[in-house]
Design an enzyme around this catalytic site. Sequence first.
Site, PDB file in Angstrom:
ATOM      1  N   CYS A  66       9.505   0.663  -6.308  1.00 15.73           N
ATOM      2  CA  CYS A  66       8.660   1.996  -6.328  1.00 15.73           C
ATOM      3  C   CYS A  66       8.376   2.514  -5.017  1.00 15.73           C
ATOM      4  O   CYS A  66       9.741   3.038  -4.340  1.00 15.73           O
ATOM      5  CB  CYS A  66       7.131   1.667  -6.937  1.00 15.73           C
ATOM      6  SG  CYS A  66       6.432   3.264  -7.432  1.00 15.73           S
ATOM      7  N   GLU A 105       6.596  -6.542 -10.985  1.00 10.56           N
ATOM      8  CA  GLU A 105       5.655  -7.649 -10.759  1.00 10.56           C
ATOM      9  C   GLU A 105       4.473  -7.540 -11.726  1.00 10.56           C
ATOM     10  O   GLU A 105       3.428  -8.137 -11.580  1.00 10.56           O
ATOM     11  CB  GLU A 105       5.166  -7.393  -9.187  1.00 10.56           C
ATOM     12  CG  GLU A 105       4.384  -6.091  -8.996  1.00 10.56           C
ATOM     13  CD  GLU A 105       5.068  -4.877  -8.686  1.00 10.56           C
ATOM     14  OE1 GLU A 105       6.419  -4.971  -9.075  1.00 10.56           O
ATOM     15  OE2 GLU A 105       4.727  -4.083  -8.283  1.00 10.56           O
ATOM     16  N   HIS A 120       7.987  -1.402 -11.865  1.00 10.04           N
ATOM     17  CA  HIS A 120       7.221  -2.639 -11.080  1.00 10.04           C
ATOM     18  C   HIS A 120       7.335  -3.728 -11.821  1.00 10.04           C
ATOM     19  O   HIS A 120       6.519  -4.306 -12.896  1.00 10.04           O
ATOM     20  CB  HIS A 120       5.796  -2.045 -11.223  1.00 10.04           C
ATOM     21  CG  HIS A 120       5.499  -0.942 -10.240  1.00 10.04           C
ATOM     22  ND1 HIS A 120       5.283  -1.378  -8.932  1.00 10.04           N
ATOM     23  CD2 HIS A 120       4.980   0.295 -10.534  1.00 10.04           C
ATOM     24  CE1 HIS A 120       5.009   0.075  -8.275  1.00 10.04           C
ATOM     25  NE2 HIS A 120       4.894   0.783  -9.453  1.00 10.04           N
TER      26      HIS A 120
END
Lengths: 295, 199
Positions: free
Chosen positions: B79, B172, B170
């Site tokens: 991002c 994560e 994302h």
Amino acid sequence: MTNNTGTERVKRGMAEMQKGGVIMDVVNAEQAKIAEAAGAVAVMALERVPSDIRAAGGVARMADPTITEEVLNAVSIPVMAKARIGHIVEARVLEAMGADYIDESEVLTPADDVYHINKSDFTVPFVCGCRNLGEAARRIGEGASMLRTKGEPGTGNIVEAVRHMRQVQSEIRKVTSMSRDEVMTYAKEIGAPFELLLDIREEGRLPVVNFAAGGIATPSDAALMMELGADGVFVGSGIFKSDNPEKFAKSIVEATTHYQDYKLIAELSKDLGTAMKGVEMSTLEAGDRMQDRSE
Amino acid sequence: MITIGVLALQGAVREHMRSIETCAAKAIEIKHKEQLADIDGLILPGGESTTMRRLIDSYGFFEAIQQFGKQGKPIFGTCAGLILMADEVEEQVQSHLALMDMKVARNAFGRQVASFEASLDIKYAGNDFKAVFIRAPYITKVGPKVEILATWQDKIVAAKQDNYLCTAFHPELTDDNRIMQYFVSMVKQREGSPVAAEI
């Protein structure tokens, strides 16, 4: 292939991206640009900063949409805006205008003295204030995607934010060490959703980020809140009520990033000019305590 | 064991640390440029790109990260990290680290109310990947050296160029570690190559 907006993960994730950052109160495009240039991760568009709301008295409402729009158009970082507690329509208006986050805030005069907004109904994420784990858990239960300490807004006095951050942390530690059968009684005592407390017990932390807010006036104050476990900080009146907002804003951002670099904080704190004057808590009348406006 | 650093100036650092550790690598938070010497790969996490850039400049990270990349060490941006890695940013005169030959548009899918989740097929990482897009950018133009790894509604949302990897979303924020696993394999491959031994 599916495309889902407003999911819990998208709303909470937005707050995760703000971690380690500073969110600054601004009242116009010029201030918003100063905040962005200083490294703010977001701005809060307001008609008046909390210390001016305090001074003006009367009913404080959502800002004039002209101001919110001006700020939305001025910067590329996220823009937050405040709605009154329980004011579903103010929140819907802000969502329709494209605000990136709504603060259902005790800084404004509550519209509903019993119920908060059911924030799960919205696509836009919400941040809410909390003084303890019970309030934190109730707000999460209503759908808040981010929390902040209430502190005592517009006072420039950090003592209440410290109290609230310590209280939440201490109660999280307490619930983490409980046996499962103790959790239900604790849930009853603090008025928190049982399932949520079980999750917090399992993870050892809240399921959303928790920022510090309410009374941060210096770089050291911001670093103190990070030291106490805040995920980031909101600075309201502190910046644009100081003598040199530009320098002040940058210093607060750097102190938040490097909150354990004390030599750096010493440098950042030099020649900052006068911080906002501040208010001693014992001089506040009960009716002037914004933090007591909701639970 | 290889060590992967996460640039910890601002943003979603903790989530990347967890993901790295799940992939059996050592994770460290990078707050000072000197720490770059201790790691084999670097992650530029999600957050606010303008904020991160300011802090990158304040602490002398700018050239240090470019140098890290020039040595052939892998860098992975998610991002805001992707924005930092691009050569060109739409509507901005200046780009940031300019590591990859591509142009990106910020907040390209719209404001937060337009943030979304989607299922993607990603080259090298696998299919049906749950991707979380938050005020996300996308890549509007790529040079010949850039390999496109994934698209969403014809927009480029993941790419690779030599030792650089980036995603507009994302990874994560989910428990799916397949992209991180791929990045770890990029780092391992380089560590095992003769080029790495020379440097």
